[in-house]
Design a protein around this motif. Structure first.
Motif, PDB file in Angstrom:
ATOM      1  N   ALA A  10       0.843  -1.123   0.099  1.00 23.33           N
ATOM      2  CA  ALA A  10       0.070   0.081   0.051  1.00 23.33           C
ATOM      3  C   ALA A  10       0.979   1.197  -0.020  1.00 23.33           C
ATOM      4  O   ALA A  10       0.479   2.353  -0.556  1.00 23.33           O
ATOM      5  N   GLU A  11       2.019   1.365   0.812  1.00 23.97           N
ATOM      6  CA  GLU A  11       3.050   2.512   0.957  1.00 23.97           C
ATOM      7  C   GLU A  11       3.368   2.419  -0.615  1.00 23.97           C
ATOM      8  O   GLU A  11       3.669   3.785  -1.067  1.00 23.97           O
ATOM      9  N   ILE A  12       3.719   1.647  -1.487  1.00 24.70           N
ATOM     10  CA  ILE A  12       4.428   1.611  -2.744  1.00 24.70           C
ATOM     11  C   ILE A  12       3.296   2.034  -3.706  1.00 24.70           C
ATOM     12  O   ILE A  12       3.664   3.139  -4.598  1.00 24.70           O
ATOM     13  N   ALA A  13       1.913   1.844  -3.402  1.00 26.48           N
ATOM     14  CA  ALA A  13       0.969   2.149  -4.351  1.00 26.48           C
ATOM     15  C   ALA A  13       0.854   3.687  -4.077  1.00 26.48           C
ATOM     16  O   ALA A  13       0.569   4.554  -4.919  1.00 26.48           O
ATOM     17  N   ALA A  14       0.924   4.246  -2.727  1.00 23.40           N
ATOM     18  CA  ALA A  14       0.593   5.416  -2.639  1.00 23.40           C
ATOM     19  C   ALA A  14       1.708   6.476  -3.124  1.00 23.40           C
ATOM     20  O   ALA A  14       1.418   7.575  -3.559  1.00 23.40           O
ATOM     21  N   ASP A  15       3.054   6.025  -2.961  1.00 23.85           N
ATOM     22  CA  ASP A  15       4.181   6.593  -3.725  1.00 23.85           C
ATOM     23  C   ASP A  15       4.033   6.699  -5.058  1.00 23.85           C
ATOM     24  O   ASP A  15       4.111   7.900  -5.780  1.00 23.85           O
ATOM     25  N   LYS A  16       3.073   6.009  -5.654  1.00 23.58           N
ATOM     26  CA  LYS A  16       3.201   5.864  -7.137  1.00 23.58           C
ATOM     27  C   LYS A  16       1.714   6.666  -7.793  1.00 23.58           C
ATOM     28  O   LYS A  16       1.645   6.751  -8.861  1.00 23.58           O
ATOM     29  N   GLY A  17       1.038   7.194  -6.761  1.00 21.19           N
ATOM     30  CA  GLY A  17      -0.194   7.874  -6.879  1.00 21.19           C
ATOM     31  C   GLY A  17      -1.174   6.718  -7.273  1.00 21.19           C
ATOM     32  O   GLY A  17      -2.204   7.376  -8.147  1.00 21.19           O
ATOM     33  N   VAL A  18      -1.349   5.680  -6.912  1.00 21.74           N
ATOM     34  CA  VAL A  18      -2.349   4.696  -7.107  1.00 21.74           C
ATOM     35  C   VAL A  18      -3.266   4.785  -5.978  1.00 21.74           C
ATOM     36  O   VAL A  18      -2.976   4.537  -4.743  1.00 21.74           O
ATOM     37  N   VAL A  19      -4.633   4.698  -6.210  1.00 22.69           N
ATOM     38  CA  VAL A  19      -5.485   4.905  -4.916  1.00 22.69           C
ATOM     39  C   VAL A  19      -6.192   3.415  -5.082  1.00 22.69           C
ATOM     40  O   VAL A  19      -6.479   2.912  -5.949  1.00 22.69           O
ATOM     41  N   ILE A  20      -6.454   2.917  -3.712  1.00 19.02           N
ATOM     42  CA  ILE A  20      -6.781   1.633  -3.567  1.00 19.02           C
ATOM     43  C   ILE A  20      -8.477   1.705  -2.656  1.00 19.02           C
ATOM     44  O   ILE A  20      -8.283   2.170  -1.471  1.00 19.02           O
ATOM     45  N   GLN A  21      -9.347   1.231  -3.255  1.00 18.24           N
ATOM     46  CA  GLN A  21     -10.790   0.982  -2.681  1.00 18.24           C
ATOM     47  C   GLN A  21     -10.714  -0.359  -1.919  1.00 18.24           C
ATOM     48  O   GLN A  21     -10.617  -1.191  -3.029  1.00 18.24           O
ATOM     49  N   THR A  22     -10.946  -0.668  -0.998  1.00 20.10           N
ATOM     50  CA  THR A  22     -11.017  -2.065  -0.360  1.00 20.10           C
ATOM     51  C   THR A  22     -12.445  -2.631  -0.070  1.00 20.10           C
ATOM     52  O   THR A  22     -13.337  -1.600   0.800  1.00 20.10           O
ATOM     53  N   ILE A  23     -12.858  -3.556  -0.309  1.00 19.09           N
ATOM     54  CA  ILE A  23     -13.962  -4.086   0.191  1.00 19.09           C
ATOM     55  C   ILE A  23     -13.708  -5.413   0.942  1.00 19.09           C
ATOM     56  O   ILE A  23     -12.962  -6.631   0.503  1.00 19.09           O
ATOM     57  N   GLY A  24     -14.388  -5.347   2.118  1.00 22.81           N
ATOM     58  CA  GLY A  24     -14.406  -6.592   3.020  1.00 22.81           C
ATOM     59  C   GLY A  24     -15.561  -7.447   2.863  1.00 22.81           C
ATOM     60  O   GLY A  24     -16.652  -6.899   3.102  1.00 22.81           O
ATOM     61  N   VAL A  25     -15.521  -8.715   2.728  1.00 23.85           N
ATOM     62  CA  VAL A  25     -16.849  -9.659   2.716  1.00 23.85           C
ATOM     63  C   VAL A  25     -16.353 -10.790   3.515  1.00 23.85           C
ATOM     64  O   VAL A  25     -15.335 -11.013   3.837  1.00 23.85           O
ATOM     65  N   GLY A  26     -17.470 -11.382   3.930  1.00 21.98           N
ATOM     66  CA  GLY A  26     -17.251 -12.773   4.652  1.00 21.98           C
ATOM     67  C   GLY A  26     -17.335 -12.392   6.262  1.00 21.98           C
ATOM     68  O   GLY A  26     -18.031 -11.381   6.681  1.00 21.98           O
ATOM     69  N   ASP A  27     -16.791 -13.062   7.100  1.00 17.48           N
ATOM     70  CA  ASP A  27     -17.060 -13.292   8.781  1.00 17.48           C
ATOM     71  C   ASP A  27     -16.038 -12.645   9.111  1.00 17.48           C
ATOM     72  O   ASP A  27     -15.030 -13.181   9.502  1.00 17.48           O
ATOM     73  N   PRO A  28     -15.963 -11.277  10.062  1.00 16.65           N
ATOM     74  CA  PRO A  28     -14.944 -10.885  10.780  1.00 16.65           C
ATOM     75  C   PRO A  28     -14.839 -11.472  11.898  1.00 16.65           C
ATOM     76  O   PRO A  28     -13.673 -11.233  12.860  1.00 16.65           O
ATOM     77  N   GLU A  29     -15.524 -12.590  12.460  1.00 12.01           N
ATOM     78  CA  GLU A  29     -15.478 -13.329  13.638  1.00 12.01           C
ATOM     79  C   GLU A  29     -14.928 -14.483  13.143  1.00 12.01           C
ATOM     80  O   GLU A  29     -15.064 -15.423  14.487  1.00 12.01           O
TER      81      GLU A  29
END
Length: 326
Positions: free
Chosen positions: A221-240
């Motif tokens: 993610a740090e490398i992506a930020a340095d290169k100007g890449v935005v990441i939208q994340t989606i979590g699915v499933g069971d957090p427990e």
């Protein structure tokens, strides 16, 4: 609309008049017979003596035809052309990579479908993702699938129908049973190396915790930020859940925050649809427009008219000469 590619060549139109007005007549020497009794000869014949040099004069038809032919020649040199209707070409101003988790946990049937039935996570995600892809018309999109390893399922393309076809071919476990979120982000970043646009977006969906990456998700993610890449994340499933079946919401949120993106969580098909609607609202379609007007050369028209005028004048002069001789 008709225009001239070189309108300045119209300045040549008065050239024949300037030549006629300021240059001396063309002279040629011809063989003549000198007679010692010229005066007596003219008196006997009743002819009036004239100067030895004569300037040939053209009749009105010849002059008009010559002017028209010259005008057509000059217009042809100026290259007339007809402009067609403007054509607008839209080019994507953003590249989007979809990174889809297809690890073994995506086989769980805990998503509620439209009819209330339980469906496989991957099936539910695919159905909603197709709608999202369709509404991204104009963006260039690519598809990465990841499990134990990350793979490019479809390179960047503007043919979104083919992208949907590649999405349909994805199956749970085809990239391995584990989850390599960091490797998926790293692969997406490498795909952007050949991108020529400034807007770069990764939409990453996962239902587990990173367990198999060679590069940690945080570093990726740090490398992506340095290169100007935005990441939208989606979590699915069971957090427990336990082990790899537990979705790591904290890590997904951290990835999005580090790159200036947003994190979403969805536990059923309806919530997942709302998530993609929000992403679409946050990242509306961006295009670069290029317009041009096709041109069609009309030089052949001017050349054809000049040729026809010249031939018609020549025929008319020959016909007139034959009539006089007859």
């Amino acid at each position: 609309m008709i225009t001239l590619l070189h309108p300045w060549l119209l300045l040549l139109l008065p050239l024949p008049w300037l030549v006629w007005r300021f240059l001396p007549p063309h002279r040629e020497e011809v063989v003549a017979i000198r007679t010692p009794f010229f005066r007596q000869l003219t008196e006997a014949t009743g002819a009036a003596p004239q100067a030895g040099a004569t300037v040939l004069h053209r009749n009105r038809v010849q002059m008009i035809a010559a002017l028209l032919v010259w005008t057509m020649i000059v217009i042809g040199l100026a290259q007339p052309q007809r402009l067609g209707d403007p054509i607008v070409i839209e080019k994507s101003a953003r590249d989007v990579v979809l990174a889809l988790d297809i690890s073994g946990s995506m086989d769980q049937r805990d998503f509620i479908g439209e009819k209330g039935q339980r469906v496989q996570r991957l099936v539910a995600v695919r159905d909603v993702l197709k709608t999202f892809i369709t509404e991204r018309d104009g963006d260039r999109m690519a598809l990465i699938v990841f499990g134990t390893r990350a793979f490019v399922q479809a390179p960047f393309t503007e043919d979104l129908q083919s992208l949907e076809g590649f999405l349909d071919q994805t199956q749970v476990g085809m990239a391995g049973p584990n989850t390599a979120i960091g490797d998926a982000i790293g692969l997406a970043i490498r795909m952007f190396d050949s991108s020529e646009v400034e807007e770069r977006l990764i939409v990453l969906l996962s239902d587990g915790a990173d367990t198999n990456s060679r590069v940690s998700p945080v570093n990726a993610a740090e490398i992506a930020a340095d290169k100007g890449v935005v990441i939208q994340t989606i979590g699915v499933g069971d957090p427990e859940g336990a082990g790899e079946d537990r979705v790591d919401l904290t890590a997904l949120e951290d990835i999005a925050t580090r790159t200036g993106g947003a994190f979403f969580y969805a536990d059923d098909s309806s919530a997942l649809s709302q998530v993609y609607d929000q992403i679409d609202a946050m990242a509306p379609r961006i295009v670069e427009e290029t317009s041009y007007r096709p041109t069609f050369s009309l030089v052949w028209v001017a050349s054809l008219l000049a040729a026809l005028l010249g031939i018609a004048t020549l025929v008319a002069l020959l016909a007139s000469r034959f009539r006089r001789q007859a």
